[in-house]
Design an enzyme around this catalytic site. Structure first.
Site, PDB file in Angstrom:
ATOM      1  N   ASP A 141       0.875  -1.182   0.000  1.00  0.00           N
ATOM      2  CA  ASP A 141       0.000   0.000   0.000  1.00  0.00           C
ATOM      3  C   ASP A 141       0.907   1.225   0.000  1.00  0.00           C
ATOM      4  O   ASP A 141       2.119   1.123   0.263  1.00  0.00           O
ATOM      5  CB  ASP A 141      -0.893   0.008   1.260  1.00  0.00           C
ATOM      6  CG  ASP A 141      -1.790   1.250   1.329  1.00  0.00           C
ATOM      7  OD1 ASP A 141      -2.328   1.661   0.284  1.00  0.00           O
ATOM      8  OD2 ASP A 141      -1.941   1.829   2.417  1.00  0.00           O
ATOM      9  N   HIS A 178      -7.697   2.823   3.622  1.00  0.00           N
ATOM     10  CA  HIS A 178      -7.632   3.609   4.861  1.00  0.00           C
ATOM     11  C   HIS A 178      -9.021   3.779   5.497  1.00  0.00           C
ATOM     12  O   HIS A 178      -9.132   4.039   6.688  1.00  0.00           O
ATOM     13  CB  HIS A 178      -7.087   5.016   4.588  1.00  0.00           C
ATOM     14  CG  HIS A 178      -5.612   5.075   4.352  1.00  0.00           C
ATOM     15  ND1 HIS A 178      -5.019   4.548   3.239  1.00  0.00           N
ATOM     16  CD2 HIS A 178      -4.612   5.615   5.101  1.00  0.00           C
ATOM     17  CE1 HIS A 178      -3.709   4.770   3.303  1.00  0.00           C
ATOM     18  NE2 HIS A 178      -3.435   5.410   4.417  1.00  0.00           N
ATOM     19  N   GLU A 183      -3.764   8.878   8.328  1.00  0.00           N
ATOM     20  CA  GLU A 183      -2.323   8.676   8.578  1.00  0.00           C
ATOM     21  C   GLU A 183      -1.871   9.489   9.795  1.00  0.00           C
ATOM     22  O   GLU A 183      -0.925   9.136  10.481  1.00  0.00           O
ATOM     23  CB  GLU A 183      -1.499   9.067   7.344  1.00  0.00           C
ATOM     24  CG  GLU A 183      -1.769   8.215   6.117  1.00  0.00           C
ATOM     25  CD  GLU A 183      -0.851   6.995   5.965  1.00  0.00           C
ATOM     26  OE1 GLU A 183       0.306   7.060   6.373  1.00  0.00           O
ATOM     27  OE2 GLU A 183      -1.330   5.977   5.433  1.00  0.00           O
TER      28      GLU A 183
HETATM   29  N1  DGL Z   1      -4.855   3.209   0.867  1.00  0.00           N
HETATM   30  C1  DGL Z   1      -4.891   3.835  -0.439  1.00  0.00           C
HETATM   31  C2  DGL Z   1      -6.070   3.350  -1.233  1.00  0.00           C
HETATM   32  O1  DGL Z   1      -6.639   2.318  -0.925  1.00  0.00           O
HETATM   33  C3  DGL Z   1      -4.998   5.325  -0.395  1.00  0.00           C
HETATM   34  C4  DGL Z   1      -3.785   6.055  -0.059  1.00  0.00           C
HETATM   35  C5  DGL Z   1      -3.221   6.917  -1.139  1.00  0.00           C
HETATM   36  O2  DGL Z   1      -3.885   7.612  -1.873  1.00  0.00           O
HETATM   37  O3  DGL Z   1      -2.027   6.882  -1.161  1.00  0.00           O
HETATM   38  O4  DGL Z   1      -6.427   3.985  -2.209  1.00  0.00           O
END
Ligand code: DGL
Length: 262
Positions: free
Chosen positions: A6, A182, A148
């Site tokens: 990720d 997230h 975050e």
């Molecule tokens: N966890 C990412 C997602 O599922 C999002 C984080 C990002 O944009 O870097 O899109």
């Protein structure tokens, strides 16, 4: 090992779901904290980072890759599948199927990063399964930085969520895809704001179920993974106090994050 990546800690919701749904498999996680968020970057950059992350996981023994980032999955899945020979599972396909299966009024909302919404993968995927579905997407670029930062229960986060969810609520959706790994960390704030009758689809849980199905149907890979008696490892390209706290909070135990220059 099952390789998971990720742009940050969000993919740990996928790793946690995999631990629950597919217990006993060694995991190797890479969170590209130094370059997060991916969701606001160009497709070329997201593809380049995703290849770099995949190389890292393969060099550390991964035999299956799970793209635990909707931004990367929506933009780089095809590039990764044509570049590598290992199986590449993405977080989007299973959530798409689930949403199309459970909606009753055929009005589905999707929230995600700008990259995910721009790619229209959820809309195309859901309508390929059922052309009668209306998909209403909302980009929520402020949510990843808030998560975050560990702002999971702040007044400001609630205010921003209300603002993002309002247009979806007005369109009377009955299903809402959390199209960013997230967002499950915000689901207890999202549910009351979108309405308790709206079913939330957690892309993290759906990809873990899909992985289980994949392993059950691919005995050669499954047996190879089960023979590996290794401990799971969690790598990050940067390690800050909020990130470490969030990782521990996601898993409900202390997670040793190994910082690497990747
Ligand atoms: N966890 C990412 C997602 O599922 C999002 C984080 C990002 O944009 O870097 O899109």
């Amino acid at each position: 090992m099952i390789g998971i990546f990720d742009s940050g800690v969000g993919g740990m919701t996928v790793a946690r779901a995999i631990e629950h749904i597919c217990p006993g498999y060694p995991l190797i996680y890479f969170g590209d904290i130094a370059r997060t968020p991916y969701g606001s970057k160009s497709p070329e950059t997201i593809i380049e980072y995703s290849k770099r992350n995949t190389d890292f996981l393969l060099n550390h023994g991964a035999t299956v890759i799970v793209i635990a980032c909707n931004s990367a999955a929506s933009t780089a899945s095809d590039a990764l599948r044509s570049h590598y020979t290992v199986p590449v599972l993405d977080v989007i396909t299973p959530a798409t199927r689930k949403a199309a299966a459970v909606t009753r009024n055929k009005r589905i909302g999707v929230i995600g990063t700008r990259a995910t919404v721009r790619s229209k993968v959820y809309t195309k995927g859901i309508q390929a399964i059922n052309a009668d579905c209306t998909v209403i997407s909302q980009a929520c670029p402020l949510l990843v930085p808030l998560v975050e930062e560990g702002w999971l229960n702040k007044r400001e986060t609630k205010m921003i969520l209300r603002r993002y969810l309002h247009p979806l609520k007005r369109r009377q959706i009955d299903t809402l895809v959390l199209g960013c790994t997230h967002y499950p960390l915000l689901s207890t704030l999202i549910q009351p704001r979108i309405g308790k009758r709206v079913q939330l689809i957690d892309s993290s849980v759906e990809v873990a179920r899909y992985l289980k199905e994949f392993l059950d149907n691919t005995p050669d890979i499954n047996n190879k993974l089960l023979k590996q008696k290794m401990d799971s490892r969690f790598f990050v390209s940067d390690s800050t106090a909020p990130v470490r706290q969030l990782a521990d909070r996601i898993f409900g135990r202390t997670i040793h994050l190994e910082k690497v220059d990747a």
